[in-house]
Motif scaffolding. Structure first.
Motif, PDB file in Angstrom:
ATOM      1  N   ALA A 282      -6.662  -5.735  63.643  1.00 10.98           N
ATOM      2  CA  ALA A 282      -7.464  -6.333  64.713  1.00 10.98           C
ATOM      3  C   ALA A 282      -8.542  -5.398  65.242  1.00 10.98           C
ATOM      4  CB  ALA A 282      -6.559  -6.820  65.847  1.00 10.98           C
ATOM      5  N   HIS A 283      -8.617  -4.171  64.746  1.00  6.13           N
ATOM      6  CA  HIS A 283      -9.771  -3.325  65.077  1.00  6.13           C
ATOM      7  C   HIS A 283     -11.047  -3.973  64.555  1.00  6.13           C
ATOM      8  CE1 HIS A 283      -8.085   0.204  66.978  1.00  6.13           C
ATOM      9  NE2 HIS A 283      -7.131   0.264  66.057  1.00  6.13           N
ATOM     10  N   SER A 284     -10.910  -4.795  63.539  1.00  2.00           N
ATOM     11  CA  SER A 284     -12.033  -5.556  62.981  1.00  2.00           C
ATOM     12  C   SER A 284     -12.016  -6.959  63.577  1.00  2.00           C
ATOM     13  CB  SER A 284     -11.892  -5.640  61.457  1.00  2.00           C
ATOM     14  OG  SER A 284     -12.745  -6.638  60.923  1.00  2.00           O
ATOM     15  N   GLU A 285     -13.169  -7.491  63.849  1.00  2.00           N
ATOM     16  CA  GLU A 285     -13.279  -8.846  64.403  1.00  2.00           C
ATOM     17  C   GLU A 285     -12.675  -9.893  63.467  1.00  2.00           C
ATOM     18  OE1 GLU A 285     -13.988 -12.151  66.592  1.00  2.00           O
ATOM     19  OE2 GLU A 285     -14.212 -10.111  67.321  1.00  2.00           O
ATOM     20  N   THR A 286     -12.802  -9.703  62.158  1.00  2.00           N
ATOM     21  CA  THR A 286     -12.393 -10.746  61.213  1.00  2.00           C
ATOM     22  C   THR A 286     -11.254 -10.352  60.275  1.00  2.00           C
ATOM     23  OG1 THR A 286     -14.073 -10.036  59.635  1.00  2.00           O
ATOM     24  CG2 THR A 286     -14.696 -11.773  61.203  1.00  2.00           C
ATOM     25  N   ALA A 287     -10.933  -9.089  60.153  1.00  2.00           N
ATOM     26  CA  ALA A 287      -9.977  -8.639  59.132  1.00  2.00           C
ATOM     27  C   ALA A 287      -8.577  -9.228  59.314  1.00  2.00           C
ATOM     28  CB  ALA A 287      -9.901  -7.118  59.088  1.00  2.00           C
ATOM     29  N   LEU A 288      -8.086  -9.313  60.544  1.00  2.00           N
ATOM     30  CA  LEU A 288      -6.733  -9.821  60.756  1.00  2.00           C
ATOM     31  C   LEU A 288      -6.625 -11.270  60.292  1.00  2.00           C
ATOM     32  CD1 LEU A 288      -3.827  -9.603  61.721  1.00  2.00           C
ATOM     33  CD2 LEU A 288      -4.647 -10.061  64.060  1.00  2.00           C
ATOM     34  N   GLY A 289      -7.529 -12.108  60.715  1.00  2.00           N
ATOM     35  CA  GLY A 289      -7.507 -13.503  60.297  1.00  2.00           C
ATOM     36  C   GLY A 289      -7.680 -13.642  58.794  1.00  2.00           C
ATOM     37  N   ASP A 290      -8.605 -12.870  58.235  1.00  2.00           N
ATOM     38  CA  ASP A 290      -8.821 -12.911  56.784  1.00  2.00           C
ATOM     39  C   ASP A 290      -7.573 -12.475  56.036  1.00  2.00           C
ATOM     40  OD1 ASP A 290     -11.459 -13.663  57.276  1.00  2.00           O
ATOM     41  OD2 ASP A 290     -12.293 -11.682  56.846  1.00  2.00           O
ATOM     42  N   TYR A 291      -6.954 -11.399  56.498  1.00  2.00           N
ATOM     43  CA  TYR A 291      -5.769 -10.883  55.822  1.00  2.00           C
ATOM     44  C   TYR A 291      -4.610 -11.879  55.888  1.00  2.00           C
ATOM     45  CZ  TYR A 291      -1.956  -7.921  54.335  1.00  2.00           C
ATOM     46  OH  TYR A 291      -0.868  -7.425  53.668  1.00  2.00           O
ATOM     47  N   LEU A 292      -4.386 -12.474  57.047  1.00  2.00           N
ATOM     48  CA  LEU A 292      -3.288 -13.432  57.181  1.00  2.00           C
ATOM     49  C   LEU A 292      -3.520 -14.671  56.317  1.00  2.00           C
ATOM     50  CD1 LEU A 292      -2.548 -13.111  60.992  1.00  2.00           C
ATOM     51  CD2 LEU A 292      -1.122 -12.316  59.084  1.00  2.00           C
ATOM     52  N   THR A 293      -4.771 -15.111  56.209  1.00  3.33           N
ATOM     53  CA  THR A 293      -5.090 -16.231  55.321  1.00  3.33           C
ATOM     54  C   THR A 293      -4.804 -15.851  53.883  1.00  3.33           C
ATOM     55  OG1 THR A 293      -6.771 -17.088  56.830  1.00  3.33           O
ATOM     56  CG2 THR A 293      -6.947 -17.760  54.514  1.00  3.33           C
ATOM     57  N   PHE A 294      -5.237 -14.658  53.483  1.00  4.47           N
ATOM     58  CA  PHE A 294      -5.015 -14.150  52.125  1.00  4.47           C
ATOM     59  C   PHE A 294      -3.520 -14.031  51.847  1.00  4.47           C
ATOM     60  CE2 PHE A 294      -5.077 -10.283  49.255  1.00  4.47           C
ATOM     61  CZ  PHE A 294      -5.618 -10.919  48.152  1.00  4.47           C
ATOM     62  N   GLN A 295      -2.803 -13.449  52.764  1.00  5.91           N
ATOM     63  CA  GLN A 295      -1.381 -13.205  52.590  1.00  5.91           C
ATOM     64  C   GLN A 295      -0.566 -14.491  52.555  1.00  5.91           C
ATOM     65  OE1 GLN A 295       0.898 -11.171  55.766  1.00  5.91           O
ATOM     66  NE2 GLN A 295       1.343  -9.660  54.194  1.00  5.91           N
ATOM     67  N   ASN A 296      -0.987 -15.490  53.269  1.00  4.78           N
ATOM     68  CA  ASN A 296      -0.222 -16.729  53.383  1.00  4.78           C
ATOM     69  C   ASN A 296      -0.737 -17.850  52.483  1.00  4.78           C
ATOM     70  OD1 ASN A 296       1.683 -15.841  55.376  1.00  4.78           O
ATOM     71  ND2 ASN A 296      -0.005 -15.828  56.817  1.00  4.78           N
ATOM     72  N   ARG A 297      -1.573 -17.509  51.516  1.00  8.52           N
ATOM     73  CA  ARG A 297      -2.112 -18.519  50.605  1.00  8.52           C
ATOM     74  C   ARG A 297      -0.990 -19.132  49.770  1.00  8.52           C
ATOM     75  NH1 ARG A 297      -2.075 -16.521  45.543  1.00  8.52           N
ATOM     76  NH2 ARG A 297      -3.606 -17.908  44.622  1.00  8.52           N
ATOM     77  N   LYS A 298      -1.225 -20.335  49.264  1.00  7.76           N
ATOM     78  CA  LYS A 298      -0.258 -20.956  48.361  1.00  7.76           C
ATOM     79  C   LYS A 298      -0.233 -20.157  47.075  1.00  7.76           C
ATOM     80  CE  LYS A 298      -0.545 -25.590  50.173  1.00  7.76           C
ATOM     81  NZ  LYS A 298      -0.736 -27.004  49.882  1.00  7.76           N
ATOM     82  N   SER A 299       0.928 -20.119  46.452  1.00  5.96           N
ATOM     83  CA  SER A 299       1.110 -19.305  45.258  1.00  5.96           C
ATOM     84  C   SER A 299       2.073 -19.992  44.304  1.00  5.96           C
ATOM     85  CB  SER A 299       1.674 -17.934  45.662  1.00  5.96           C
ATOM     86  OG  SER A 299       1.967 -17.153  44.526  1.00  5.96           O
ATOM     87  N   SER A 300       1.918 -19.690  43.037  1.00  8.66           N
ATOM     88  CA  SER A 300       2.865 -20.181  42.034  1.00  8.66           C
ATOM     89  C   SER A 300       4.140 -19.345  42.016  1.00  8.66           C
ATOM     90  CB  SER A 300       2.214 -20.176  40.652  1.00  8.66           C
ATOM     91  OG  SER A 300       1.888 -18.852  40.254  1.00  8.66           O
ATOM     92  N   LEU A 301       4.156 -18.273  42.778  1.00  6.91           N
ATOM     93  CA  LEU A 301       5.308 -17.372  42.811  1.00  6.91           C
ATOM     94  C   LEU A 301       6.257 -17.754  43.940  1.00  6.91           C
ATOM     95  CD1 LEU A 301       3.393 -14.025  42.353  1.00  6.91           C
ATOM     96  CD2 LEU A 301       4.593 -15.321  40.585  1.00  6.91           C
ATOM     97  N   LYS A 302       7.534 -17.559  43.689  1.00  4.69           N
ATOM     98  CA  LYS A 302       8.554 -17.771  44.711  1.00  4.69           C
ATOM     99  C   LYS A 302       8.570 -16.573  45.658  1.00  4.69           C
ATOM    100  CE  LYS A 302      11.377 -20.450  41.590  1.00  4.69           C
ATOM    101  NZ  LYS A 302      11.864 -20.210  40.258  1.00  4.69           N
TER     102      LYS A 302
END
Length: 182
Positions: A38-58
């Motif tokens: 959150a030191h970055s205006e956008t990094a936290l939201g971007d990272y959480l979106t990236f991390q929580n994306r749909k995946s073919s992996l369990k």
């Protein structure tokens, strides 16, 4: 000693405050890693979106990757967090320690995944043909291969944020693993 402080809710933008509130309601706290983004205006939201994306992996497969990469990068923060998450996903303490070595003798498919993850991470994006073939022979697909690399990238980002920031680990410490992987 921390080189980057962990900001409080009052020290971050209104957008990040909203994310903090959401994390607090879901997790009961804001992990220091996320707060540091959150030191970055956008990094936290971007990272959480990236991390929580749909995946073919369990979920268990993602934890195999998270543990192997974090062990290779010696990230105490991510090892602690993903040891806790791996337990929530049904891995035993013994299995978690073995996974961190890049092996999973208790499951042939996860073993191929752990070995591939170790190989590609140690060899800086250039796995052996043997480990790629073994991954496919274990039943993983080309789609899985892409998703595996997405999870590896996600974990490298968080490992590097903690490595640079050296902020406090707010999860129970992971047991030490004897011997280095790299």
């Amino acid at each position: 000693m921390a080189t980057i402080n962990v900001p409080t809710r009052d020290e971050v933008s209104a957008n990040n405050q909203e994310i903090f509130d959401n994390l607090n309601s879901k997790l009961g706290f804001v992990p220091n890693l996320y707060a540091t983004f959150a030191h970055s205006e956008t990094a936290l939201g971007d990272y959480l979106t990236f991390q929580n994306r749909k995946s073919s992996l369990k979920a268990k497969e993602r934890e195999v990757i998270n543990l192997v990469v974090s062990q290779i990068n010696e990230c105490d923060y991510c090892l602690a967090a993903h040891t806790a998450i791996a337990k929530m996903n049904g891995f035993t303490d013994e299995q978690i320690l073995e996974l961190r070595t890049g092996e999973a003798t208790f499951d042939a498919k996860l073993d191929a995944l752990a070995n591939f993850t170790r190989d590609i991470t140690i060899n800086r994006s250039k796995p052996s043909t043997e480990s790629v073939n073994r991954l496919f022979e274990a039943g993983y697909t080309k789609e899985n291969l892409i998703d595996i690399n997405i999870v590896i990238g996600d974990k490298i980002v968080s490992n590097f944020i903690h490595g640079a920031g050296q902020f406090e680990v707010d999860f129970p410490a992971a047991p030490q693993l004897e011997g280095a992987l790299a």
